[in-house]
Write a protein that holds these residues in place. Sequence first.
Motif, PDB file in Angstrom:
ATOM      1  N   GLU A  43      45.610   8.149  18.220  1.00 16.03           N
ATOM      2  CA  GLU A  43      45.328   8.687  16.880  1.00 16.03           C
ATOM      3  C   GLU A  43      44.053   8.081  16.297  1.00 16.03           C
ATOM      4  OE1 GLU A  43      47.421  10.862  14.363  1.00 16.03           O
ATOM      5  OE2 GLU A  43      47.273  11.624  16.406  1.00 16.03           O
ATOM      6  N   ARG A  46      40.825   8.931  19.026  1.00 18.69           N
ATOM      7  CA  ARG A  46      40.561  10.354  19.263  1.00 18.69           C
ATOM      8  C   ARG A  46      39.674  10.584  20.490  1.00 18.69           C
ATOM      9  NH1 ARG A  46      43.702  13.870  16.266  1.00 18.69           N
ATOM     10  NH2 ARG A  46      44.222  12.835  14.332  1.00 18.69           N
ATOM     11  N   ASP A  72      50.463  18.345  16.906  1.00 18.16           N
ATOM     12  CA  ASP A  72      49.469  19.418  16.931  1.00 18.16           C
ATOM     13  C   ASP A  72      48.098  18.938  17.394  1.00 18.16           C
ATOM     14  OD1 ASP A  72      51.271  21.360  16.176  1.00 18.16           O
ATOM     15  OD2 ASP A  72      50.769  21.236  14.047  1.00 18.16           O
ATOM     16  N   ALA A  73      47.693  17.764  16.958  1.00 14.98           N
ATOM     17  CA  ALA A  73      46.357  17.263  17.271  1.00 14.98           C
ATOM     18  C   ALA A  73      46.175  16.941  18.753  1.00 14.98           C
ATOM     19  CB  ALA A  73      46.062  16.016  16.440  1.00 14.98           C
ATOM     20  N   HIS A  74      47.275  16.814  19.481  1.00 14.92           N
ATOM     21  CA  HIS A  74      47.169  16.394  20.889  1.00 14.92           C
ATOM     22  C   HIS A  74      47.827  17.361  21.869  1.00 14.92           C
ATOM     23  CE1 HIS A  74      45.650  12.780  19.148  1.00 14.92           C
ATOM     24  NE2 HIS A  74      46.768  12.589  18.494  1.00 14.92           N
TER      25      HIS A  74
END
Length: 141
Positions: A43, A46, A72-74
């Motif tokens: 996190e 990034r 969602d970000a990964h």
Amino acid sequence: MGKRVLLIEDEPNIIEAIRFILSRDGWTVETHSDGGTAVVAVESKRPDIIILDVMLPNKSGFDILRELRGMDAHKSRPILMLTARGQKKDRELAEASGVSVFMTKPFSNADMLEAVRTLAADTQAQAVESVEHGAIRHGDA
């Protein structure tokens, strides 16, 4: 796409080997060695690509992979999983959990470099395709 890798691995010899291989190819390699805080490291850093060991202190690579894929970000972040245990069930578990590439130890320098380059190229192609499709939809509206 940048050229930043986060290597989540606790074996110093493996860390140095991968850092050497990828650094020579122009990659910036950051490392993290604790499974318990690996998701927090992802996190905060990034990275463009994650190289994830299966057997880590405090949390397994499989648990980390599932947790990252649930965010969602990964969901689509390229993740190469490394393991000394290359049994079929390990490979199947990794694939079911959403791994991008599964590689067993020991690995060749060429195989590691090829896998990372392929992940980067695939991600770049997906980004270009998304932009192109966005432009088509935008133009049709």
